[in-house]
Motif scaffolding. Structure first.
Motif, PDB file in Angstrom:
ATOM      1  N   PHE A 235       0.826  -1.209   0.000  1.00 28.57           N
ATOM      2  CA  PHE A 235       0.000   0.000   0.000  1.00 28.57           C
ATOM      3  C   PHE A 235       0.864   1.265   0.000  1.00 28.57           C
ATOM      4  O   PHE A 235       0.621   2.201   0.752  1.00 28.57           O
ATOM      5  CB  PHE A 235      -0.980   0.004   1.182  1.00 28.57           C
ATOM      6  N   GLY A 236       1.896   1.258  -0.838  1.00 25.25           N
ATOM      7  CA  GLY A 236       2.730   2.452  -1.010  1.00 25.25           C
ATOM      8  C   GLY A 236       3.903   2.531  -0.058  1.00 25.25           C
ATOM      9  O   GLY A 236       4.804   3.335  -0.254  1.00 25.25           O
ATOM     10  N   LEU A 237       3.908   1.727   0.976  1.00 26.77           N
ATOM     11  CA  LEU A 237       5.017   1.794   1.944  1.00 26.77           C
ATOM     12  C   LEU A 237       6.021   0.653   1.752  1.00 26.77           C
ATOM     13  O   LEU A 237       6.902   0.437   2.589  1.00 26.77           O
ATOM     14  CB  LEU A 237       4.467   1.785   3.377  1.00 26.77           C
ATOM     15  N   GLU A 238       5.912  -0.042   0.595  1.00 26.55           N
ATOM     16  CA  GLU A 238       6.787  -1.204   0.378  1.00 26.55           C
ATOM     17  C   GLU A 238       8.266  -0.804   0.312  1.00 26.55           C
ATOM     18  O   GLU A 238       9.145  -1.586   0.708  1.00 26.55           O
ATOM     19  CB  GLU A 238       6.380  -1.990  -0.878  1.00 26.55           C
ATOM     20  N   GLY A 239       8.539   0.430  -0.171  1.00 29.27           N
ATOM     21  CA  GLY A 239       9.936   0.873  -0.266  1.00 29.27           C
ATOM     22  C   GLY A 239      10.572   0.932   1.121  1.00 29.27           C
ATOM     23  O   GLY A 239      11.627   0.346   1.372  1.00 29.27           O
ATOM     24  N   LEU A 240       9.909   1.637   2.015  1.00 31.94           N
ATOM     25  CA  LEU A 240      10.410   1.760   3.386  1.00 31.94           C
ATOM     26  C   LEU A 240      10.465   0.387   4.066  1.00 31.94           C
ATOM     27  O   LEU A 240      11.423   0.055   4.772  1.00 31.94           O
ATOM     28  CB  LEU A 240       9.492   2.710   4.170  1.00 31.94           C
ATOM     29  N   LEU A 241       9.426  -0.413   3.829  1.00 30.57           N
ATOM     30  CA  LEU A 241       9.397  -1.747   4.452  1.00 30.57           C
ATOM     31  C   LEU A 241      10.528  -2.618   3.928  1.00 30.57           C
ATOM     32  O   LEU A 241      11.110  -3.413   4.676  1.00 30.57           O
ATOM     33  CB  LEU A 241       8.034  -2.413   4.204  1.00 30.57           C
ATOM     34  N   THR A 242      10.866  -2.464   2.671  1.00 29.38           N
ATOM     35  CA  THR A 242      11.966  -3.256   2.111  1.00 29.38           C
ATOM     36  C   THR A 242      13.286  -2.840   2.750  1.00 29.38           C
ATOM     37  O   THR A 242      14.132  -3.674   3.065  1.00 29.38           O
ATOM     38  CB  THR A 242      12.028  -3.076   0.583  1.00 29.38           C
ATOM     39  N   LYS A 243      13.428  -1.506   2.959  1.00 27.13           N
ATOM     40  CA  LYS A 243      14.661  -1.026   3.605  1.00 27.13           C
ATOM     41  C   LYS A 243      14.857  -1.661   4.977  1.00 27.13           C
ATOM     42  O   LYS A 243      15.967  -1.947   5.394  1.00 27.13           O
ATOM     43  CB  LYS A 243      14.584   0.494   3.795  1.00 27.13           C
ATOM     44  N   ARG A 244      13.747  -1.831   5.696  1.00 26.26           N
ATOM     45  CA  ARG A 244      13.843  -2.428   7.035  1.00 26.26           C
ATOM     46  C   ARG A 244      13.482  -3.916   6.999  1.00 26.26           C
ATOM     47  O   ARG A 244      13.199  -4.520   8.040  1.00 26.26           O
ATOM     48  CB  ARG A 244      12.924  -1.678   8.017  1.00 26.26           C
ATOM     49  N   GLY A 245      13.489  -4.482   5.782  1.00 22.92           N
ATOM     50  CA  GLY A 245      12.972  -5.844   5.563  1.00 22.92           C
ATOM     51  C   GLY A 245      13.540  -6.890   6.504  1.00 22.92           C
ATOM     52  O   GLY A 245      12.795  -7.713   7.041  1.00 22.92           O
ATOM     53  N   ASP A 246      14.861  -6.835   6.718  1.00 21.03           N
ATOM     54  CA  ASP A 246      15.478  -7.878   7.548  1.00 21.03           C
ATOM     55  C   ASP A 246      15.003  -7.817   8.995  1.00 21.03           C
ATOM     56  O   ASP A 246      15.121  -8.785   9.744  1.00 21.03           O
ATOM     57  CB  ASP A 246      17.008  -7.727   7.535  1.00 21.03           C
ATOM     58  N   GLU A 247      14.496  -6.644   9.384  1.00 18.94           N
ATOM     59  CA  GLU A 247      14.101  -6.476  10.796  1.00 18.94           C
ATOM     60  C   GLU A 247      12.653  -6.876  11.040  1.00 18.94           C
ATOM     61  O   GLU A 247      12.223  -6.924  12.195  1.00 18.94           O
ATOM     62  CB  GLU A 247      14.224  -5.003  11.200  1.00 18.94           C
ATOM     63  N   ILE A 248      11.867  -7.079   9.963  1.00 21.29           N
ATOM     64  CA  ILE A 248      10.427  -7.313  10.174  1.00 21.29           C
ATOM     65  C   ILE A 248      10.186  -8.751  10.608  1.00 21.29           C
ATOM     66  O   ILE A 248      10.479  -9.691   9.876  1.00 21.29           O
ATOM     67  CB  ILE A 248       9.623  -7.013   8.888  1.00 21.29           C
ATOM     68  N   LYS A 249       9.653  -8.895  11.802  1.00 21.10           N
ATOM     69  CA  LYS A 249       9.367 -10.232  12.336  1.00 21.10           C
ATOM     70  C   LYS A 249       7.918 -10.597  12.023  1.00 21.10           C
ATOM     71  O   LYS A 249       7.007  -9.840  12.342  1.00 21.10           O
ATOM     72  CB  LYS A 249       9.485 -10.214  13.869  1.00 21.10           C
ATOM     73  N   GLY A 250       7.714 -11.742  11.415  1.00 21.71           N
ATOM     74  CA  GLY A 250       6.349 -12.216  11.161  1.00 21.71           C
ATOM     75  C   GLY A 250       5.962 -13.227  12.232  1.00 21.71           C
ATOM     76  O   GLY A 250       6.555 -14.301  12.303  1.00 21.71           O
ATOM     77  N   ILE A 251       5.019 -12.861  13.076  1.00 22.89           N
ATOM     78  CA  ILE A 251       4.631 -13.744  14.197  1.00 22.89           C
ATOM     79  C   ILE A 251       3.139 -14.040  14.073  1.00 22.89           C
ATOM     80  O   ILE A 251       2.303 -13.133  14.222  1.00 22.89           O
ATOM     81  CB  ILE A 251       4.919 -13.069  15.563  1.00 22.89           C
TER      82      ILE A 251
END
Ligand code: ADP
Length: 485
Positions: A235-251
């Motif tokens: 939803f438009g924030l994929e760029g920022l999310l990709t930058k922090r991609g390694d930090e995103i924990k899926g629980i």
């Protein structure tokens, strides 16, 4: 010293609920508390919240809040639990008729930026040396969705926080994006209004603030953690999310196994479990009676409990519904949302009064009865961060029929020969997200339901025997907290 966590949420079951966020906020803090974490939930003092909280007492006054100046903090407990809730008493913001986000006509409250800006600001104050709560300083502020996502920005930019922050993403479709004048109205420094901050295409975005400034990011399933780094789901924030991609924990979310348990669900006429299934047939009959459907134990009863929006993909069911009814199926639908979808389902119900039941509105007991009384649960979401209803379907022996996305993909294991053999099959997964994909998947389920009872019973049992509780996920959240402090 035990870890202290301030869990910030705009809805908490059973105090106030519009969807899955409330279920999570009602049950995850309790699970963490059982692991020795000192949890306190911070939430707006909506009228129904103040009316239900027990042992309500004055905690503190806060001043210098944006727009409203001061507010009172009250401390209470959720009925029948030991979960402590700090409610922000600000009648002008929160005590009004209507829902937490929209008014009685379905319009977003015009002052939502203030209502949730204040929620975020209070969280930040409670994590700083300005906090009036001298004996309870959180180590972690755990924010959830856009409504509390400004807290990490305040914590970084205005309050010099003593705590670390986490933002949990429950749905990227809702971001809280507002005109730029809110930056100064909410007392945020202009330095944050940039690409490296909470500016989003000239607007200010609550959710982007959370994702940019939080010390850690989590989302509610491993698959969704990957999906949101793509244009189709970010939803438009994929760029920022990709930058922090390694930090995103899926629980993956758990479920509240007391509230959602067919063995002692108080909303059901009979109870059942995977070793004693007889009660499920009684619940099905009672549901057919209640909804004035034909009393027919053999008719495959399809259940739906859902917001009726594009996300949930139920529009894909409409073109094939009459055909399914002609094959002997029944439908019990509970939900509400987009007018066009409501009307389309209602029209089919009018044409098939004893085969299709459509209840528009919100009804907690009926949602349990549909979950238990149906034979299969339909959830073809186009995207689904985690989804709780498919987990409830598993617990209730109502195999879910789902699209292969987000938490649905992470929790539902398709019924195919390999998964039947290794006893993991627990539902049916669409091969493609389309009308054809959905109907093909339902037909596969009907084939098994109508002609292979042994396999049907096996997949019901596989789901019902799963540990869907918060135990494992709460441990993962605890590890995340520990990694930050
Ligand atoms: P979402 O949060 O996207 O709406 P979830 O599957 O995560 O979807 O959670 C939905 C929650 O809201 C479930 O507990 C479901 O039973 C409940 N729910 C949704 N619509 C209704 C309704 N009309 N009446 C009662 N409960 C509902």
């Amino acid at each position: 010293m035990p870890m202290k966590v301030l869990f910030v949420s705009s809805e908490v079951f059973p105090l106030i609920k519009t969807g899955g966020l409330a279920d999570v906020s009602g049950s995850l803090p309790l699970a963490l508390q059982n692991l020795g974490v000192e949890m306190r939930i911070l939430m707006p003092g909506y009228s129904p919240v103040l009316a239900q909280l027990q042992n309500l007492q004055h905690l503190a006054h806060l001043h210098h809040l944006p727009h409203i100046g001061s507010a009172e903090l009250l401390l209470g407990t959720i009925p029948n639990t030991s979960t402590q809730v700090i409610a922000i008493k600000a009648p002008y913001l929160y005590e009004r008729d209507g829902g937490p986000y929209i008014d009685a006509h379905g319009q977003e409250w015009q002052d939502n930026p203030v209502r949730f800006g204040v929620l975020s600001k209070v969280a930040s104050i409670l994590a700083s040396k300005l906090s009036p709560l001298k004996d309870w300083q959180p180590n972690i502020v755990h924010c959830n969705d856009w409504q509390s996502a400004l807290a990490p920005a305040y914590m970084r930019l205005t309050e010099q926080s003593r705590a670390k922050s986490i933002i949990s993403l429950h749905n990227m479709a809702f971001q809280g994006t507002y005109p730029p004048h809110w930056v100064s109205s909410l007392g945020l420094p202009h330095v944050g209004f940039s690409i490296e901050g909470f500016e989003y295409h000239g607007q200010m975005s609550f959710l982007k603030a959370g994702i940019f400034y939080a010390d850690a990011i989590s989302t509610v399933s491993p698959r969704y953690a990957k999906e949101i780094q793509t244009a189709a789901f970010g939803f438009g924030l994929e760029g920022l999310l990709t930058k922090r991609g390694d930090e995103i924990k899926g629980i993956l979310n758990g479920i509240e196994t007391e509230e959602w348990n067919p063995a002692h669900d108080k909303h059901l006429i009979a109870n059942y479990s995977h070793t004693k299934m007889a009660g499920k047939a009684k619940v099905k009959q009672a549901l057919q009676e209640r909804l004035t459907l034909d009393i027919d134990a053999n008719a495959p009863l399809l259940g739906v409990v859902s917001r009726l929006t594009y996300q949930k993909g139920l529009d894909m069911l409409i073109p094939h519904l009459q055909n399914l009814v002609n094959q002997g199926c029944q439908l019990a639908l509970l939900g509400g949302g987009e007018q066009a979808l409501e009307s389309a389902f209602k029209q089919i119900a009018v044409q098939n009064p004893n085969r299709v039941s459509v209840t528009i509105g919100y009804n907690e007991p009926l949602s349990h009865q549909i979950m238990a009384g149906s034979d299969m649960f339909i959830m073809p979401s186009r995207f689904e961060p985690c989804g709780l209803n498919q987990l409830y379907g598993l617990a209730y022996g109502t195999p879910p029929i789902v699209n292969a996305t987000g938490g649905l993909a992470d929790s539902i294991i398709d019924t195919n020969p390999a998964h039947i053999a290794n006893k993991t099959a627990n539902g049916f997964v669409m091969v493609e997200a389309s009308e054809e994909g959905l109907i093909a998947c339902i037909q596969r389920a009907l084939d098994v339901f109508n002609h292979d009872k042994k396999t049907w019973k096996a997949i019901q049992k596989n789901g019902m025997k799963q540990d869907l509780s918060w135990n494992k996920s709460a441990q993962t959240y605890l590890a995340l907290y520990q990694s930050l402090v």
